[in-house]
Design an enzyme around this catalytic site. Structure first.
Site, short mmCIF file in Angstrom:
data_model
loop_
_atom_site.label_atom_id
_atom_site.label_comp_id
_atom_site.label_asym_id
_atom_site.label_seq_id
_atom_site.Cartn_x
_atom_site.Cartn_y
_atom_site.Cartn_z
N HIS A 161 6.70 16.28 2.31
CA HIS A 161 8.08 15.99 2.73
C HIS A 161 9.07 16.87 1.96
O HIS A 161 9.96 17.47 2.56
CB HIS A 161 8.38 14.51 2.50
CG HIS A 161 9.82 14.15 2.66
ND1 HIS A 161 10.37 13.73 3.85
CD2 HIS A 161 10.86 14.20 1.77
CE1 HIS A 161 11.67 13.52 3.69
NE2 HIS A 161 11.99 13.80 2.44
N GLU A 162 8.88 16.97 0.65
CA GLU A 162 9.79 17.79 -0.16
C GLU A 162 9.65 19.27 0.21
O GLU A 162 10.64 20.00 0.27
CB GLU A 162 9.53 17.58 -1.66
CG GLU A 162 9.75 16.15 -2.15
CD GLU A 162 11.10 15.54 -1.77
OE1 GLU A 162 12.07 16.30 -1.56
OE2 GLU A 162 11.18 14.31 -1.67
N HIS A 216 11.75 20.08 3.08
CA HIS A 216 13.15 20.42 2.76
C HIS A 216 13.29 21.90 2.39
O HIS A 216 14.27 22.55 2.76
CB HIS A 216 13.66 19.56 1.60
CG HIS A 216 13.98 18.15 1.97
ND1 HIS A 216 14.82 17.83 3.02
CD2 HIS A 216 13.58 16.96 1.44
CE1 HIS A 216 14.92 16.51 3.11
NE2 HIS A 216 14.17 15.96 2.17
ZN LIG Z 1 13.84 14.04 1.61
#
Ligand SMILES: [Zn+2]
Length: 238
Positions: free
Chosen positions: A100-101, A104
Site C-alpha cells: 500500500h505504501e 503511494h
Molecule cells: Zn495510505
C-alpha cells in the site's frame, strides 16, 4: 454560557463511533493477519523494495520508523517508512501494508492528480487542524459575551480554515483507495501473496480505508455543525 453543547454529538457522534469501530478493525485485522505468513515468505521491507524497483523507483528509500501503524510514504523525502511490525514481518498483513505504501510512491511517480493536490494543501490543512478550533472558539466567545460583530468574522475565518482540513480529508479517501487497489494488483501480479475477496490483504487494507472514510465523515459533520451554529448567531443578531 460555556458548557457542553450536546447537539454537537447529534452531528458528530455517529461518525465518531464509526471511527472507533474502524480503528479497532484495523488493529484487529492486522493482528490476525500478522500471524499468517505470506506466500513468498519475504518481509515487508523486501515487498516494498521489489514493488518500487519494478517501475524504476530505485531512488525511493525504504526506512524503518518507530511506533505502531505509523507506516507512510513521504513524497518530499521520496522515502517509504515502515514500522517495525511491517518492516521485518513476513506476514500477509505486512505485505499488504508495505505494498500500500509503495502504491503511494507509484502515485507520486505517475503524478496521480489527487495526490499532487493533497500534497499542495498539506501545509495549510496542517495549520488549519491546529488552529481552526481555537480561532472558532475565540470568535464565538467574542460573539456570546461581547456581542461583537468582529467575533462573527473571526469565527467565520476559523470555519473557512477548517473547511480546508475537511477538503484534505475528502481527497485522502480516493488517494488511499487508489494506493490499496494498486497494492492488491501488484501483490497478485508479482505472486507475492494472494489478494481478492476474503484474503488477509483485502481485510487489512479495506479496514484501513474505513478509517479514512470515517475521518472525512466526521470532518464534514463537524463543519456542518459549526456552519449551522454560526448561521444561528447571525440570524439571532438581526
Ligand atoms: Zn495510505
Amino acid at each position: 454560557m460555556i458548557g457542553i453543547d450536546w447537539t454537537y454529538f447529534l452531528y458528530v457522534g455517529p461518525f465518531m463511533l464509526l471511527s472507533l469501530w474502524a480503528s479497532w478493525k484495523v488493529k484487529s485485522s492486522f493482528r490476525k493477519w500478522d500471524q499468517e505468513p505470506n506466500a513468498s515468505g519475504i518481509s515487508g521491507a523486501q515487498v516494498a523494495r521489489m514493488i518500487l524497483d519494478r517501475p524504476g523507483l530505485q531512488n525511493v528509500k525504504v526506512e524503518r520508523v518507530e511506533g505502531q501503524l505509523t507506516d507512510h510514504y513521504d513524497p518530499s523525502a521520496k522515502t517509504l517508512r515502515l514500522s517495525d511490525a511491517t518492516y521485518d514481518s513476513t506476514s500477509v498483513a505486512a505485505a499488504g501494508v508495505a505494498a500500500h505504501e509503495a502504491g503511494h510512491a507509484i502515485q507520486d511517480k505517475v503524478k496521480y492528480p489527487m495526490l499532487a493536490f493533497r500534497t499542495a494543501i498539506v501545509g495549510i490543512a496542517g495549520f488549519g487542524s491546529n488552529m481552526s478550533m481555537i480561532i472558532i472558539t475565540i470568535g464565538m466567545i467574542m460573539m456570546s459575551f461581547l456581542g461583537s460583530k468582529l467575533g462573527f468574522y473571526i469565527a467565520a475565518v476559523g470555519v473557512a480554515l477548517f473547511s480546508v482540513v475537511v477538503i484534505f480529508q475528502l481527497i485522502t479517501v480516493p488517494v488511499e483507495l487508489d494506493a490499496s487497489n494498486r497494492a492488491k494488483e501488484l501483490l497478485q501480479n508479482m505472486a507475492i501473496t494472494r489478494t481478492g475477496s476474503g484474503t488477509g490483504v483485502n481485510e487489512v487494507l479495506n479496514a484501513a480505508a474505513w478509517t479514512y472514510v470515517a475521518a472525512a465523515a466526521t470532518g464534514i459533520a463537524t463543519l456542518l455543525y459549526y456552519v449551522v451554529r454560526l448561521a444561528g448567531f447571525r440570524s439571532s443578531d438581526d
